[in-house]
Design an enzyme around this catalytic site. Structure first.
Site, short mmCIF file in Angstrom:
data_model
loop_
_atom_site.label_atom_id
_atom_site.label_comp_id
_atom_site.label_asym_id
_atom_site.label_seq_id
_atom_site.Cartn_x
_atom_site.Cartn_y
_atom_site.Cartn_z
CG ASP A 194 32.08 71.04 50.48
OD1 ASP A 194 33.19 71.52 50.19
OD2 ASP A 194 31.28 71.58 51.26
CE1 TYR A 251 23.48 77.50 27.70
CE2 TYR A 251 21.27 78.41 27.85
CZ TYR A 251 22.55 78.33 28.32
OH TYR A 251 22.94 79.08 29.39
CG HIS A 305 30.31 74.69 31.33
ND1 HIS A 305 29.24 74.85 32.17
CD2 HIS A 305 31.39 74.56 32.12
CE1 HIS A 305 29.65 74.84 33.42
NE2 HIS A 305 30.96 74.67 33.43
O1 CA2 Z 1 26.93 76.25 28.81
C1 CA2 Z 1 26.56 75.46 29.67
O2 CA2 Z 1 26.52 74.24 29.49
C2 CA2 Z 1 26.10 76.01 31.02
O3 CA2 Z 1 26.45 75.07 32.03
C3 CA2 Z 1 24.59 76.15 30.92
C4 CA2 Z 1 23.99 76.76 32.18
C5 CA2 Z 1 24.69 78.07 32.54
O4 CA2 Z 1 24.20 78.55 33.78
C6 CA2 Z 1 26.19 77.89 32.64
O5 CA2 Z 1 26.78 79.15 32.89
C7 CA2 Z 1 26.76 77.34 31.36
C8 CA2 Z 1 22.51 77.02 31.97
C9 CA2 Z 1 21.74 75.79 31.63
C10 CA2 Z 1 20.40 76.21 31.15
O6 CA2 Z 1 19.98 75.28 30.18
C11 CA2 Z 1 19.01 75.66 29.33
C12 CA2 Z 1 18.84 74.90 28.21
C13 CA2 Z 1 17.89 75.24 27.29
C14 CA2 Z 1 17.09 76.32 27.51
C15 CA2 Z 1 17.24 77.08 28.64
C16 CA2 Z 1 18.21 76.75 29.57
#
Ligand code: CA2
Length: 148
Positions: A88, A24, A101
């Site tokens: 919803d 990320y 995302h």
């Molecule tokens: O890519 C994205 O923005 C997601 O929405 C991120 C979600 C994931 O479940 C989606 O499939 C795609 C996960 C968010 C977790 O965020 C974190 C950030 C930093 C460290 C750990 C988790």
């Protein structure tokens, strides 16, 4: 000034820049907020930027946006893949909704290929890291201004 663009963020995004930088990145959510605000301002909009780890908070904010927002950008995080309740509430909106995302869920595990949120969104911006938010805010601003 028109009503603001709501930018909502789902669970764990408060950890952005702190954990799992290989997936990320190193940009924090506060820095993403700055990027979103700057891009919105260039189109004459303000941003209301919020994050919660709780589904009900997100639903309350979506309901608030029915009367308070010009458009919505939402990164539902994990709830995008699981939450009919979020879908919803998004379906009650008449303003444009853009799903956003950081990563490209379609290039990851199979379970990330489907999002309930996409059924209520005008479009998705995925895979561009923090720039996904800038592009999504721009799309939302253009839609809200009828310039899409
Ligand atoms: O890519 C994205 O923005 C997601 O929405 C991120 C979600 C994931 O479940 C989606 O499939 C795609 C996960 C968010 C977790 O965020 C974190 C950030 C930093 C460290 C750990 C988790």
């Amino acid at each position: 000034m028109p009503k603001p663009i709501y930018v909502l963020n789902g669970p764990n995004l408060n950890l952005l820049g702190v954990r799992e930088p290989h997936i990320y990145g190193t940009t924090t959510l506060a820095q993403v907020q700055e990027l979103a605000q700057t891009r919105a301002e260039s189109f004459g909009f303000d941003v209301v930027f919020r994050q919660s780890n709780h589904e009900g908070d997100l639903i309350d904010w979506i309901q608030e946006a029915r009367t308070e927002a010009s458009a919505m950008v939402i990164n539902p995080a994990g709830y995008g893949h699981t939450s009919v309740a979020l879908l919803d509430s998004l379906k009650t909106l008449t303003i444009p909704v853009v799903e956003c995302h950081l990563s490209n869920p379609a290039a990851r595990e199979d379970f990330r290929r489907h999002t309930f949120v996409s059924l209520a969104a005008r479009g998705q911006v995925t895979g561009f890291g923090p720039a996904s938010y800038e592009l999504a805010v721009e799309a939302a601003a253009r839609l809200a201004s009828d310039k899409a």
